[in-house]
Design a protein around this motif. Structure first.
Motif, mmCIF file in Angstrom:
data_model
loop_
_atom_site.group_PDB
_atom_site.id
_atom_site.type_symbol
_atom_site.label_atom_id
_atom_site.label_comp_id
_atom_site.label_asym_id
_atom_site.label_seq_id
_atom_site.Cartn_x
_atom_site.Cartn_y
_atom_site.Cartn_z
ATOM 1 N N PRO A 188 0.795 -1.231 0.000
ATOM 2 C CA PRO A 188 0.000 0.000 0.000
ATOM 3 C C PRO A 188 0.826 1.280 0.000
ATOM 4 C CG PRO A 188 -0.026 -1.042 2.168
ATOM 5 C CD PRO A 188 0.618 -2.020 1.234
ATOM 6 N N GLU A 189 2.084 1.224 0.471
ATOM 7 C CA GLU A 189 2.904 2.438 0.478
ATOM 8 C C GLU A 189 3.451 2.768 -0.919
ATOM 9 O OE1 GLU A 189 2.869 4.230 3.012
ATOM 10 O OE2 GLU A 189 2.205 2.841 4.575
ATOM 11 N N ASP A 190 3.374 1.814 -1.854
ATOM 12 C CA ASP A 190 3.778 2.041 -3.245
ATOM 13 C C ASP A 190 2.638 2.805 -3.931
ATOM 14 O OD1 ASP A 190 4.044 1.785 -6.066
ATOM 15 O OD2 ASP A 190 5.322 0.025 -5.816
ATOM 16 N N GLU A 191 2.892 4.070 -4.287
ATOM 17 C CA GLU A 191 1.814 4.911 -4.810
ATOM 18 C C GLU A 191 1.219 4.377 -6.104
ATOM 19 O OE1 GLU A 191 2.766 9.009 -5.006
ATOM 20 O OE2 GLU A 191 3.374 9.157 -2.899
ATOM 21 N N THR A 192 2.055 3.802 -6.965
ATOM 22 C CA THR A 192 1.531 3.240 -8.212
ATOM 23 C C THR A 192 0.627 2.057 -7.926
ATOM 24 O OG1 THR A 192 3.513 3.942 -9.408
ATOM 25 C CG2 THR A 192 2.146 2.245 -10.429
ATOM 26 N N PHE A 193 1.079 1.140 -7.078
ATOM 27 C CA PHE A 193 0.256 -0.018 -6.702
ATOM 28 C C PHE A 193 -1.049 0.440 -6.069
ATOM 29 C CE2 PHE A 193 -1.205 -2.925 -3.409
ATOM 30 C CZ PHE A 193 -1.311 -4.122 -4.099
ATOM 31 N N TRP A 194 -0.947 1.427 -5.179
ATOM 32 C CA TRP A 194 -2.144 1.907 -4.487
ATOM 33 C C TRP A 194 -3.137 2.525 -5.471
ATOM 34 C CZ3 TRP A 194 -4.592 1.174 -0.181
ATOM 35 C CH2 TRP A 194 -5.555 2.082 0.254
ATOM 36 N N ARG A 195 -2.657 3.327 -6.395
ATOM 37 C CA ARG A 195 -3.539 4.001 -7.334
ATOM 38 C C ARG A 195 -4.182 3.032 -8.307
ATOM 39 N NH1 ARG A 195 -0.027 6.989 -9.047
ATOM 40 N NH2 ARG A 195 0.588 5.903 -10.957
ATOM 41 N N ALA A 234 -3.805 -3.270 8.003
ATOM 42 C CA ALA A 234 -2.882 -3.852 7.032
ATOM 43 C C ALA A 234 -3.200 -3.420 5.599
ATOM 44 C CB ALA A 234 -2.917 -5.376 7.124
ATOM 45 N N PHE A 235 -4.434 -3.041 5.324
ATOM 46 C CA PHE A 235 -4.834 -2.714 3.958
ATOM 47 C C PHE A 235 -4.422 -1.309 3.523
ATOM 48 C CE2 PHE A 235 -7.674 -6.397 4.098
ATOM 49 C CZ PHE A 235 -7.657 -6.820 2.777
ATOM 50 N N PHE A 236 -4.281 -0.358 4.468
ATOM 51 C CA PHE A 236 -4.135 1.044 4.087
ATOM 52 C C PHE A 236 -2.726 1.571 4.360
ATOM 53 C CE2 PHE A 236 -8.654 0.619 4.114
ATOM 54 C CZ PHE A 236 -9.112 1.567 3.205
ATOM 55 N N ARG A 286 -8.828 0.456 -4.499
ATOM 56 C CA ARG A 286 -10.141 -0.146 -4.787
ATOM 57 C C ARG A 286 -10.380 -1.372 -3.906
ATOM 58 N NH1 ARG A 286 -10.808 -4.353 -7.948
ATOM 59 N NH2 ARG A 286 -8.768 -4.012 -8.937
ATOM 60 N N ILE A 287 -9.383 -2.231 -3.794
ATOM 61 C CA ILE A 287 -9.527 -3.447 -2.989
ATOM 62 C C ILE A 287 -9.658 -3.101 -1.509
ATOM 63 C CG2 ILE A 287 -8.359 -5.568 -2.265
ATOM 64 C CD1 ILE A 287 -7.046 -5.601 -5.052
ATOM 65 N N ALA A 288 -8.822 -2.157 -1.049
ATOM 66 C CA ALA A 288 -8.846 -1.786 0.370
ATOM 67 C C ALA A 288 -10.197 -1.204 0.765
ATOM 68 C CB ALA A 288 -7.729 -0.782 0.663
ATOM 69 N N ARG A 289 -10.757 -0.351 -0.096
ATOM 70 C CA ARG A 289 -12.052 0.255 0.230
ATOM 71 C C ARG A 289 -13.167 -0.792 0.264
ATOM 72 N NH1 ARG A 289 -12.842 5.850 -0.132
ATOM 73 N NH2 ARG A 289 -10.942 7.030 -0.587
ATOM 74 N N ARG A 290 -13.121 -1.748 -0.652
ATOM 75 C CA ARG A 290 -14.142 -2.805 -0.634
ATOM 76 C C ARG A 290 -14.077 -3.599 0.667
ATOM 77 N NH1 ARG A 290 -12.959 -7.568 -2.521
ATOM 78 N NH2 ARG A 290 -11.634 -6.823 -4.244
#
Length: 451
Positions: A11-18, A145-147, A23-27
């Motif tokens: 999640p700390e990788d901005e490209t992966f997060w974007r 762990a998700f965010f 999307r997965i974390a919010r779900r």
């Protein structure tokens, strides 16, 4: 491994997060909120059931306070194993299991909730509802762990706040039943929740995920147990979450016992405080993200001490109006403090990582390890504050016939929390070099004095 398992999570990788992480974390967050919401409702079920227990049940006010204290105690202790269950079984899998476990106390309460049932049976069933308290610990550990760190205050505040709303919702259901069917039909409340539990478990199974990288780290657990800041934050969390859950259990019973409200009158007021406390919790996390968790926490405890003084005054002069204003203020402030204290935890351990000479991903990994390991302990100890509040009310009513003695103790405790927050997290330590401004929850130049 079966189920929905995600092997790569950064999640700390901005490209992966974007591109996929957000999307997965919010779900997962939304369905975690649903399951935790139902868990809170079942944990605080007896704050509603005692309103149905008229003279025909043969239980005095002290006995009712003991029932809700029993549920609080069990809910506090099960938080520890629930925290580690996420890494052992997977966040999705454990959410399904923990939701289904709620069927046991709810079904048993449905079976025994009638006059003539022995008091010991009521105590046993109330104790079993404590499993609902464990849902919070596993849910918070999972969502943590998700965010990424920059989003944790908002995410953890929303997750906890949405779960906390389960308290006023079950009380509103109780109000609706008492107002329509009367105080002789507590089983209707229980009948509402049995299918909702099944829905929460089904949604978790269909829409949530397990994270392969999340594993129990026994080394991190040992370090968290011995870390000074784990227990300092646990103490502060007694003042915020302990207050919220303790008052949620006791509010209606205090209205009945000290101010002579009927079950309907008490139920029509009980839900207001927990609702406000739940709604402002994400706001507390957001404020901590912007201004520092320690500063918001200190201001919150100062305001809680003032509100406790208002409630104390109202108890002495027997003013219901002033009492309600002060008590609802305590609820709202405890919710605000819940959000800010939980934001402090990952920030504190990230700062400690910097103090150890770690930088970049190494410091972030250290912060995640220690904050994840400590959250279950902090949550468990904080929930014991709810037990303390209910035992304080029980003793106060036994000795002086009102809650006045308990309110004096609460005011003193909030003053102690203020002192600890300032001394450890805001006082500028001498000869301590500033750390990089990466810990949003702790001011860089005022980071914890002890490494």
């Amino acid at each position: 491994m079966g189920g929905r398992w995600i092997e790569r999570w950064e999640p700390e990788d901005e490209t992966f997060w974007r591109e996929q992480g957000e999307r997965i974390a919010r779900r997962n967050l939304w369905f975690s909120v649903l399951a935790e919401h139902i868990g809170f409702s079942i944990w605080t079920l007896w704050s509603v059931m005692v309103l149905f227990m008229g003279p025909q049940y043969g239980v005095d006010p002290a006995g009712k306070f003991f029932l809700i204290a029993t549920a609080t105690l069990v809910g506090a202790f099960v938080r520890v194993p629930y925290t580690f269950a996420v890494a052992r079984f997977g966040g999705r899998n454990w959410t399904v299991v923990s939701a289904l476990l709620l069927l046991l106390p709810t079904g048993l309460a449905f079976a025994v909730m009638e006059p003539g049932t022995s008091y010991g049976t009521f105590v046993l069933v109330a104790a079993l509802t404590g499993v609902g308290g464990g849902n919070f610990a596993s849910s918070m550990t999972n969502i943590n762990a998700f965010f990424p760190l920059r989003k944790k205050g908002w995410a953890l505040g929303l997750n906890a706040g949405g779960g906390n709303i389960g308290v006023p919702v079950v009380q509103l259901v109780g109000l609706l039943v008492i107002g329509t069917a009367g105080a002789m039909h507590p089983r209707i409340v229980l009948g509402v929740y049995l299918p909702l539990i099944a829905v929460a478990a089904l949604c978790a199974a269909l829409f949530m995920d397990n994270l392969v990288p999340v594993k129990n780290d026994t080394g991190a657990v040992r370090e968290a147990v011995t870390a000074r800041h784990t227990w300092i934050m646990a103490f502060l969390y007694i003042g915020t979450f302990g207050s919220f859950i303790g008052y949620s259990f006791a509010f209606g019973l205090v209205l009945q016992t000290q101010f002579g409200r009927t079950p309907l009158q008490a139920a029509s007021l009980t839900f207001i405080g927990p609702l406000l406390g739940s709604l402002v919790r994400p706001f507390g996390g957001s404020l901590a993200d912007k201004h520092g968790g320690a500063r918001i926490t200190l201001l919150t405890f100062a305001a809680m001490a003032v509100a406790a003084g208002v409630v104390l005054y109202a108890s002495v002069v027997e003013s219901l109006t002033v009492f309600l204003i002060g008590f609802i203020g305590l609820f709202a402030l405890s919710g605000l403090g819940n959000g800010s204290t939980y934001k402090m935890i990952p920030a504190i351990f990230l700062t400690q990582g910097h103090r150890k000479g770690l930088t970049g991903e190494a410091a972030e990994a250290y912060g995640r390890r220690l904050s994840g390991a400590s959250m279950g302990l902090i949550g468990a100890v904080g929930a014991l504050g709810g037990l303390g509040i209910n035992l304080a009310f029980r003793q106060s009513f036994l000795t002086v016939g009102s809650g006045t003695g308990a309110f004096v103790a609460f005011l003193v405790f909030y003053a102690a929390c203020m002192a600890v927050t300032w001394a450890v997290y805001l006082r500028r330590p001498a000869a301590v070099a500033p750390v990089p401004d990466t810990a949003a929850g702790v001011e860089p130049a005022r980071a914890p004095a002890e490494v």
